[in-house]
Scaffold this active site. Structure first.
Site, PDB file in Angstrom:
ATOM      1  N   PRO A  87       0.788  -1.008   0.010  1.00 25.06           N
ATOM      2  CA  PRO A  87       0.183  -0.107   0.017  1.00 25.06           C
ATOM      3  C   PRO A  87       0.736   1.258   0.072  1.00 25.06           C
ATOM      4  CG  PRO A  87      -0.216  -1.219   1.980  1.00 25.06           C
ATOM      5  CD  PRO A  87       0.550  -2.183   1.263  1.00 25.06           C
ATOM      6  N   GLU A 114       1.887  -7.075   8.279  1.00 26.16           N
ATOM      7  CA  GLU A 114       2.195  -5.739   8.081  1.00 26.16           C
ATOM      8  C   GLU A 114       3.262  -5.508   6.738  1.00 26.16           C
ATOM      9  OE1 GLU A 114      -0.643  -5.362  10.433  1.00 26.16           O
ATOM     10  OE2 GLU A 114       0.428  -3.573   9.663  1.00 26.16           O
ATOM     11  N   ARG A 156      -1.561  -9.170 -20.859  1.00 23.43           N
ATOM     12  CA  ARG A 156      -2.432  -9.034 -22.270  1.00 23.43           C
ATOM     13  C   ARG A 156      -1.719  -8.025 -22.931  1.00 23.43           C
ATOM     14  NH1 ARG A 156      -5.537  -4.709 -22.122  1.00 23.43           N
ATOM     15  NH2 ARG A 156      -7.196  -5.644 -23.126  1.00 23.43           N
ATOM     16  N   ASP A 171      -8.027   0.276 -25.850  1.00 19.01           N
ATOM     17  CA  ASP A 171      -8.234   0.076 -24.256  1.00 19.01           C
ATOM     18  C   ASP A 171      -8.376   1.613 -23.608  1.00 19.01           C
ATOM     19  OD1 ASP A 171      -8.711  -2.422 -24.275  1.00 19.01           O
ATOM     20  OD2 ASP A 171      -6.633  -2.991 -23.364  1.00 19.01           O
TER      21      ASP A 171
HETATM   22  C1  LIG Z   1       0.996  -6.916   3.506  1.00 14.39           C
HETATM   23  O1  LIG Z   1       0.951  -6.943   2.137  1.00 14.39           O
HETATM   24  C2  LIG Z   1       0.228  -6.205   1.470  1.00 14.39           C
HETATM   25  C3  LIG Z   1      -0.879  -5.589   2.102  1.00 14.39           C
HETATM   26  C4  LIG Z   1      -1.780  -4.467   1.497  1.00 14.39           C
HETATM   27  C5  LIG Z   1      -1.699  -4.253   0.345  1.00 14.39           C
HETATM   28  N1  LIG Z   1      -2.349  -3.298  -0.433  1.00 14.39           N
HETATM   29  C6  LIG Z   1      -2.041  -3.272  -1.651  1.00 14.39           C
HETATM   30  C7  LIG Z   1      -2.615  -2.460  -2.742  1.00 14.39           C
HETATM   31  O2  LIG Z   1      -1.996  -2.331  -3.714  1.00 14.39           O
HETATM   32  O3  LIG Z   1      -3.567  -1.714  -2.259  1.00 14.39           O
HETATM   33  S1  LIG Z   1      -0.518  -4.205  -1.946  1.00 14.39           S
HETATM   34  C8  LIG Z   1      -0.510  -5.094  -0.320  1.00 14.39           C
HETATM   35  C9  LIG Z   1       0.111  -5.765   0.239  1.00 14.39           C
END
Ligand SMILES: COc1ccc2nc(C(=O)O)sc2c1
Length: 241
Positions: A87, A114, A156, A171
Site C-alpha cells: 500500500p 504488516e 495482455r 483500451d
Molecule cells: C502485506 O502485504 C500487503 C498488504 C496490503 C496491500 N495493499 C496493496 C494495494 O496495492 O492496495 S498491496 C498490499 C500488500
C-alpha cells in the site's frame, strides 16, 4: 520469447486463477510461463515461521527476511525485476504495465501481515530492479490480489496474447484517456437507441464522435488524467469537442 513470471507467496492456492482463461491459453502457446512458489519452502524451522514481531513495537507482525532471501536466490533470474505489492508503493498504471511487458519477465513477492522486512527489497535491488507498487488507494490483506491484477494487465500487452491487437491499442488508458461507451445489437433496446452516427457508416464521423465521447467521459470521471496528458496530446478539434 517466453515471458517468465514467478510468484512467491504463503498462499499459493490464491494464485490458482493464473492458470485459467487468457493467461492459461497464453501459457499453453508458450507465450508466458508461470511458477507459483510457497515461501515456506525456504523457512528454517519446524514450524515454518515466516513472520515475527516488529522492531520498535507496533501492531501486527512483519515477514522475516531470511526466508525471502533464500527464496529469491532460488527463484529470481539474475537481473529480473522484483515487484513488491505494498500500500506504500508507487502507483501501478497502464504505462508501468506497458514498460514491464517489454522485459523478459517478472518476480512477484506477495507480502502478508504488516509487510516484508524492508531489508529484503533493499538487498534485492543489488540483483536487479525492484518496484514497490500499489494497485490503488486502499489496503488489501496481502499482495496476492494485487499480483493477479498486475499479471493480467501486463500479460495482455504481450505480443500474441490478446487475439485482436487493435483492441489493446484502443483500451481505456492506452492513450491516457478513458474509453467511450460501446454498443451492439439491437439498434433499439427498451426504447433506447444506439447513437445514430454509429450506424452511419461514416468512419471519419464515427472516429470524431468516439474521440469526443472519450474526452467527455475522461473530463467527467477522471479530470486528473486530462491534466496529466503530455503537451500536444489534445488537438484543436479535441479542445473544441
Ligand atoms: C502485506 O502485504 C500487503 C498488504 C496490503 C496491500 N495493499 C496493496 C494495494 O496495492 O492496495 S498491496 C498490499 C500488500
Amino acid at each position: 520469447m517466453t515471458f517468465r513470471i514467478d510468484v512467491l507467496t504463503i498462499f499459493p492456492e490464491y494464485l490458482a486463477p493464473l492458470g485459467q482463461s487468457l493467461l492459461g491459453k497464453a501459457a499453453a502457446r508458450g507465450l508466458v510461463s508461470v511458477g507459483v512458489h510457497d515461501l515456506r519452502q525456504w523457512t528454517d524451522d519446524v514450524h515454518r515461521t515466516v513472520d515475527d514481531s516488529p522492531y520498535g513495537g507496533g501492531p501486527g507482525m512483519v515477514m522475516r527476511p531470511e526466508p525471502w532471501g533464500r527464496a529469491l536466490e532460488a527463484v529470481r533470474p539474475p537481473g529480473t525485476r522484483l515487484v513488491v505489492p505494498t500500500p506504500a508503493g508507487r502507483p501501478f498504471t497502464q504505462a508501468v504495465a506497458a514498460g514491464w511487458a517489454t522485459e523478459p519477465g517478472l518476480v512477484f513477492a506477495c507480502g502478508r501481515y504488516e509487510g516484508i522486512d524492508q531489508r529484503v527489497a533493499d538487498w534485492a535491488a543489488e540483483g536487479g530492479p525492484v518496484s514497490e507498487v500499489s494497485i490503488g488507494d486502499y489496503v488489501l490483506a496481502g499482495g496476492e490480489s494485487a499480483v493477479l491484477v498486475m499479471v493480467e494487465a501486463v500479460t495482455r500487452l504481450l505480443p500474441g496474447v490478446v487475439g485482436n491487437a487493435e483492441s489493446v491499442e484502443f483500451d481505456s488508458h492506452a492513450d491516457g484517456l478513458l474509453e467511450g461507451p460501446s454498443y451492439t445489437r439491437p439498434a433499439t433496446w427498451r426504447g433506447r437507441e444506439v447513437p445514430p452516427v454509429l450506424l452511419s457508416g461514416d468512419h471519419a464521423a464515427i472516429a470524431r464522435w468516439r474521440r469526443a465521447q472519450s474526452l467527455r467521459r475522461t473530463a467527467d470521471r477522471r479530470p486528473d488524467l486530462l491534466a496529466g496528458l503530455p503537451d500536444g496530446a489534445l488537438t484543436p478539434a479535441d479542445r473544441a469537442a
